[in-house]
Design a protein around this motif. Structure first.
Motif, mmCIF file in Angstrom:
data_model
loop_
_atom_site.group_PDB
_atom_site.id
_atom_site.type_symbol
_atom_site.label_atom_id
_atom_site.label_comp_id
_atom_site.label_asym_id
_atom_site.label_seq_id
_atom_site.Cartn_x
_atom_site.Cartn_y
_atom_site.Cartn_z
ATOM 1 N N ILE A 1 8.096 4.115 22.442
ATOM 2 C CA ILE A 1 6.921 3.421 23.970
ATOM 3 C C ILE A 1 7.830 4.039 25.190
ATOM 4 N N SER A 2 7.197 4.383 26.227
ATOM 5 C CA SER A 2 7.560 5.823 27.692
ATOM 6 C C SER A 2 6.321 5.081 28.170
ATOM 7 N N HIS A 3 7.115 5.496 29.343
ATOM 8 C CA HIS A 3 6.250 6.398 30.488
ATOM 9 C C HIS A 3 5.356 7.710 30.562
ATOM 10 N N PRO A 4 4.261 8.087 30.142
ATOM 11 C CA PRO A 4 3.283 9.294 30.206
ATOM 12 C C PRO A 4 4.242 10.373 30.769
ATOM 13 N N ASP A 5 5.345 11.293 29.543
ATOM 14 C CA ASP A 5 6.170 11.963 30.546
ATOM 15 C C ASP A 5 7.015 12.047 30.282
ATOM 16 N N ALA A 6 8.356 10.983 29.198
ATOM 17 C CA ALA A 6 9.043 10.657 29.623
ATOM 18 C C ALA A 6 9.434 11.089 28.589
ATOM 19 N N GLY A 7 9.063 11.657 27.005
ATOM 20 C CA GLY A 7 9.460 12.695 26.375
ATOM 21 C C GLY A 7 8.648 12.589 24.924
ATOM 22 N N LYS A 8 7.956 11.247 25.019
ATOM 23 C CA LYS A 8 7.540 10.372 23.978
ATOM 24 C C LYS A 8 7.125 11.622 22.097
ATOM 25 N N THR A 9 6.649 12.724 22.516
ATOM 26 C CA THR A 9 6.201 13.485 21.778
ATOM 27 C C THR A 9 7.297 14.569 21.173
ATOM 28 N N THR A 10 7.276 14.474 21.875
ATOM 29 C CA THR A 10 8.406 16.002 21.726
ATOM 30 C C THR A 10 9.773 14.951 20.874
ATOM 31 N N LEU A 11 10.047 13.751 21.493
ATOM 32 C CA LEU A 11 10.765 13.119 20.286
ATOM 33 C C LEU A 11 10.637 12.769 18.963
ATOM 34 N N ILE B 1 18.133 7.849 26.655
ATOM 35 C CA ILE B 1 17.554 8.393 28.197
ATOM 36 C C ILE B 1 17.479 10.082 27.702
ATOM 37 N N ASN B 2 16.269 10.493 27.674
ATOM 38 C CA ASN B 2 16.234 12.028 27.273
ATOM 39 C C ASN B 2 16.028 13.294 28.157
ATOM 40 N N LYS B 3 16.010 14.043 28.070
ATOM 41 C CA LYS B 3 15.639 15.325 29.355
ATOM 42 C C LYS B 3 17.262 15.662 30.370
ATOM 43 N N LEU B 4 18.581 15.348 29.294
ATOM 44 C CA LEU B 4 19.845 15.298 29.688
ATOM 45 C C LEU B 4 19.979 17.116 30.176
ATOM 46 N N ASP B 5 19.267 18.109 29.703
ATOM 47 C CA ASP B 5 19.653 18.864 29.961
ATOM 48 C C ASP B 5 19.217 19.733 31.554
ATOM 49 N N ARG B 6 18.594 18.639 32.033
ATOM 50 C CA ARG B 6 17.959 18.481 33.008
ATOM 51 C C ARG B 6 18.780 18.076 34.356
ATOM 52 N N GLU B 7 18.887 18.236 36.183
ATOM 53 C CA GLU B 7 19.903 17.274 36.539
ATOM 54 C C GLU B 7 19.052 15.985 36.327
ATOM 55 N N GLY C 1 20.012 11.653 25.088
ATOM 56 C CA GLY C 1 19.926 13.688 24.459
ATOM 57 C C GLY C 1 19.120 14.577 25.100
ATOM 58 N N SER C 2 18.289 15.052 24.710
ATOM 59 C CA SER C 2 17.299 15.621 24.769
ATOM 60 C C SER C 2 16.078 16.695 23.990
ATOM 61 N N ALA C 3 15.562 15.966 23.925
ATOM 62 C CA ALA C 3 14.150 15.960 22.977
ATOM 63 C C ALA C 3 13.988 17.306 22.617
ATOM 64 N N LEU C 4 13.553 18.038 23.757
ATOM 65 C CA LEU C 4 12.814 19.360 23.683
ATOM 66 C C LEU C 4 14.257 20.517 23.231
ATOM 67 N N ASN C 5 14.982 20.035 23.215
ATOM 68 C CA ASN C 5 16.614 21.119 22.665
ATOM 69 C C ASN C 5 17.200 20.144 21.046
HETATM 70 P P1 GDP Z 1 4.999 11.251 26.574
HETATM 71 O O1 GDP Z 1 3.992 12.099 27.372
HETATM 72 O O2 GDP Z 1 5.860 10.800 26.900
HETATM 73 O O3 GDP Z 1 4.496 12.015 25.353
HETATM 74 O O4 GDP Z 1 5.908 13.609 27.060
HETATM 75 P P2 GDP Z 1 5.844 15.290 26.436
HETATM 76 O O5 GDP Z 1 6.644 14.689 25.112
HETATM 77 O O6 GDP Z 1 4.831 15.087 26.227
HETATM 78 O O7 GDP Z 1 7.025 15.880 27.011
HETATM 79 C C1 GDP Z 1 6.623 15.715 28.248
HETATM 80 C C2 GDP Z 1 7.111 16.962 29.133
HETATM 81 O O8 GDP Z 1 8.177 17.209 29.487
HETATM 82 C C3 GDP Z 1 6.623 18.205 28.474
HETATM 83 O O9 GDP Z 1 6.584 19.341 29.002
HETATM 84 C C4 GDP Z 1 7.869 18.620 27.615
HETATM 85 O O10 GDP Z 1 8.254 19.781 27.001
HETATM 86 C C5 GDP Z 1 9.110 17.691 28.795
HETATM 87 N N1 GDP Z 1 10.372 17.835 28.050
HETATM 88 C C6 GDP Z 1 10.633 16.472 26.732
HETATM 89 N N2 GDP Z 1 11.808 16.130 26.033
HETATM 90 C C7 GDP Z 1 12.106 16.679 27.236
HETATM 91 C C8 GDP Z 1 13.745 17.643 27.593
HETATM 92 O O11 GDP Z 1 15.090 17.214 26.561
HETATM 93 N N3 GDP Z 1 14.426 18.203 28.549
HETATM 94 C C9 GDP Z 1 13.237 19.110 29.674
HETATM 95 N N4 GDP Z 1 13.552 19.780 30.274
HETATM 96 N N5 GDP Z 1 12.261 18.896 29.220
HETATM 97 C C10 GDP Z 1 11.146 17.757 28.326
#
Ligand code: GDP
Length: 527
Positions: free
Chosen positions: A14-24, A136-142, A252-256
C-alpha cells in the motif's frame, strides 16, 4: 497440505500514488524470476488528461485484471502479492483487498513522507492488526532526515517502529545501507541494477574497515546514528510484529533495486503464513482439513459479449480442488468449477489444487457478491468486508424507458462487483448511488451503456454521510418516531440494512441526542 500452507505469504503493498509501489512490485518479481526485465509490470494508475476519462478507466480495468494477483516463488516460499489501487476514488477496492491479505508492506517516499492515502490505508490495517513492514523509498534522492521520518511515521500513522536497516547518507551523498537485520553493508554504486549484488558482511560497525569502505566522515556518522537507533527504538520482536504492535522499517531505492533484496529476505523470514479468519459462527484456521474461502473481489469481463465475470476467492482453510462441488452459503447452492484460475506473475492458468493463502479466480455468471462464503458444506459466513459511508451521493435515473430491465440488471451487477453502493429510498423506491470518488459515476454510466445497453442520468442528492441504523429495540416508540421524522432520508442498502442518509453533521448530532436508543454507525458491519 500443512507444509504447503506454511509456505504461503499473501500480502498487499500500500502507498500513496507515486511512492513507488509498482516499481517495488516489479523488483520483487525480478527476484522471484517471475519476470525477466524491469518495465514488465504495468501501473494501475489513473492517468489524468492523456485520454478521456472513461477510456482511461477501461485501460485501467484491463491492467487491473492482469495485476490482481501477482504470484511467484522465492527461496522455498510461495508469494502472492495482491494488487491495491492507490487512487483514492478506488479506496473501497483497496479496503476490500486488505481483508484478503495476511500482511502488508507500506511504501513511503523519502521526500514526501507520510501522505494522505497512506494514512487512510494504514488506519484500516491498524484496526485489523495486520502486520506491516514499512519501506522508505527513493533514497537516491534528497529527502527528509531518517530520524525525522521515523518520527513522522510513528505520529501520523500511529505506529510503533523499529528500523531494520539504516541509510548511509542520502540523495547525492547516498553511499549505501547498513542492514541491521543481517548485520551487513550494501554499497550503492548509483547504477540501476536488476541483478542481486554482493553485500559486505559487517557484524561490527566499529571495525576500522568501515572507514575504508565509506570514508571517515560517513563512518563516524553511521556509528553515531546506529547508537541512537539502538538507544531509541525497541529491539525487533517477531511476535509483536505479527500481532500488529511493532512495525519494522527498511530503507532503499526500488528504482535502483537497492535495499529490495534485504526487504524481501526479511519479509519471508518474519511475515506470517496464512492467518486464521473469523466467521460469524467461529474462527477458521488455515490448516483445517476442509476448504473454506470468501469472495473479496469481482472483475467483470471486458468483452461485453461475454458477460461472465471473475470472482476472486481467498482460500482461508484447506485446499480448493477443481471440479469438486462446494457450497455457496448465501444461495445454499452447490457449485462446481471446471476451470479455476491460479495466478503466476502476470499470467493466469487453470490449476487442480490451491491451498489456504492462495487466491483462485472463478468464472461466474452472476452467482457471487463480494463477501460471499464458499465451504464444503458447513454453514459459515466470513466477516470483515464492511462498507464505509460513501462520500458522494446521486439519484440515478433511467434515461431510456425501453431499457428499464437492462438498467436494473446493470446496476445490480455493478453493485455486486463493488463499483459503488446502492441505497433504495424507503419512501418511494428511488435509487441512490453512493461512491467514494466522482470518477465512479463516469465508470457506471459508461459501463451501463457499453455492457448493458442502458442509459442513465444523475441528479444531485445532498447527503453528508450514510449512517447504518441500529435500534436498541426495534419495537420501541423512539425508533418508530425516528422513522416517522426521518422517513425522507431512510433507505435500505444492498443487504437490506436500514441506512439514514444524513444531510449534515448537525442532523446526525441532533438525532443522537433526540433518539439515544437509535444507534448510528459509519460502517455497515458494526456488530
Ligand atoms: P506507484 O504509483 O506507487 O505505483 O509508483 P511508481 O512505482 O509508478 O513510481 C512513481 C515514480 O517514482 C516513477 O517515475 C518511478 O520511476 C519513480 N521511482 C520509484 N522508485 C524510485 C526510486 O527509488 N528512486 C527514484 N529516484 N525514483 C523512483
Amino acid at each position: 497440505m500443512i507444509n504447503e500452507i506454511s509456505k504461503r505469504r499473501t500480502f498487499g503493498i500500500i502507498s500513496h500514488p507515486d511512492a513507488g509501489k509498482t516499481t517495488l512490485t516489479e523488483k520483487l518479481l525480478l527476484f522471484g524470476g517471475a519476470i525477466q526485465e524491469a518495465g514488465a509490470v504495468k501501473s494501475n494508475k489513473i492517468k489524468k488528461g492523456a485520454t478521456s476519462d472513461f477510456m482511461e478507466i477501461e485501460r485501467q480495468r484491463g491492467i487491473s485484471v492482469a495485476t490482481s494477483v501477482l504470484a511467484f516463488n522465492y527461496k522455498d516460499k510461495k508469494i502472492n502479492i495482491l494488487d491495491t489501487p492507490g487512487h483514492k476514488d478506488f479506496a473501497e477496492d483497496t479496503f476490500r483487498t486488505l481483508t484478503a491479505v495476511d500482511s502488508v508492506i507500506v511504501v513511503i517516499d523519502v521526500a514526501k513522507g507520510v501522505e494522505e492515502q497512506t494514512e487512510k490505508l494504514v488506519e484500516v490495517c491498524r484496526m485489523r492488526n495486520i502486520p506491516m513492514i514499512v519501506f522508505i523509498n527513493k533514497l537516491d534522492r534528497e529527502g527528509k532526515d531518517a530520524f525525522d521520518l521515523l518520527d513522522e511515521v510513528e505520529q501520523k500513522l500511529g505506529l510503533k517502529v523499529t528500523p531494520l536497516s539504516f541509510p548511509i547518507g542520502m540523495g547525492f551523498d547516498f553511499k549505501g545501507i547498513y542492514n541491521i537485520w543481517e548485520k551487513n553493508i550494501n554499497l550503492f554504486t548509483g547504477e540501476s541494477k536488476t541483478s542481486i549484488e554482493d553485500t559486505i558482511a559487517f557484524d561490527d560497525v566499529n571495525n576500522p574497515e568501515l572507514e575504508k569502505l565509506i570514508g571517515d566522515q560517513s563512518a563516524e556518522t553511521l556509528r553515531e546514528e546506529l547508537e541512537l537507533v539502538y538507544e531509541v527504538y525497541p529491539e525487533f520482536d517477531a511476535q509483536a510484529y505479527q500481532k500488529g504492535e511493532l512495525q519494522p522499517v527498511f530503507f532503499g531505492s526500488a528504482l535502483n533495486n537497492f535495499g529490495v533484496r534485504e526487504l524481501l529476505d526479511c519479509f519471508i523470514d518474519i511475515a506470517p503464513s496464512p492467518r486464521p479468519k473469523n466467521a460469524e459462527e467461529r474462527e477458521v484456521k488455515p490448516n483445517e482439513d476442509t476448504f473454506t474461502g470468501f469472495v473479496f473481489k469481482i472483475h467483470a469481463n471486458m468483452d461485453p459479449k461475454h458477460r461472465d465475470r471473475l470472482a476472486f476467492i481467498k482460500i482461508v482453510s484447506g485446499t480448493f480442488e477443481r471440479n469438486k462441488p462446494y457450497l455457496h452459503v448465501r444461495n445454499n447452492k452447490k457449485l462446481k468449477f471446471s476451470s479455476p484460475n491460479a495466478f503466476f506473475a502476470e499470467k493466469k492458468e487453470i490449476v487442480d489444487v490451491s491451498y489456504a493463502g492462495d487466491i483462485v479466480g472463478l468464472h461466474d455468471t452472476g452467482n457471487f457478491k463480494i463477501g460471499d462464503t464458499l465451504t464444503e458444506g458447513e454453514q459459515l459466513n466470513f466477516k470483515g468486508i464492511p462498507s464505509f459511508s460513501p462520500e458522494h451521493f446521486r439519484y440515478i435515473n433511467n434515461a431510456d424507458p425501453m431499457k428499464a430491465k437492462q438498467l436494473n440488471k446493470g446496476i445490480d451487477q455493478l453493485m455486486d462487483e463493488g463499483v459503488a453502493q446502492l441505497f433504495t429510498l424507503e419512501m418511494n423506491g428511488r435509487k441512490v448511488i453512493g461512491t467514494v470518488g466522482a470518477l465512479q459515476y463516469e465508470v457506471i454510466q459508461y459501463r451501463l451503456e457499453h455492457e448493458y445497453g442502458a442509459k442513465c442520468t444523475y441528479e444531485n442528492f445532498p447527503v453528508h454521510k450514510a449512517c447504518w441504523v441500529e435500534p436498541e429495540d426495534p419495537k420501541n416508540e423512539e425508533f418508530a418516531e425516528f422513522k416517522r421524522v426521518k422517513q425522507k432520508f431512510l433507505a435500505k442498502d444492498k443487504h437490506d440494512q436500514l441506512v439514514f442518509l444524513a444531510d449534515s453533521p448537525f442532523s446526525i448530532e441532533m438525532m443522537k441526542q433526540k433518539y439515544p436508543t437509535v444507534k448510528l454507525h459509519y460502517v455497515s458491519e458494526y456488530k
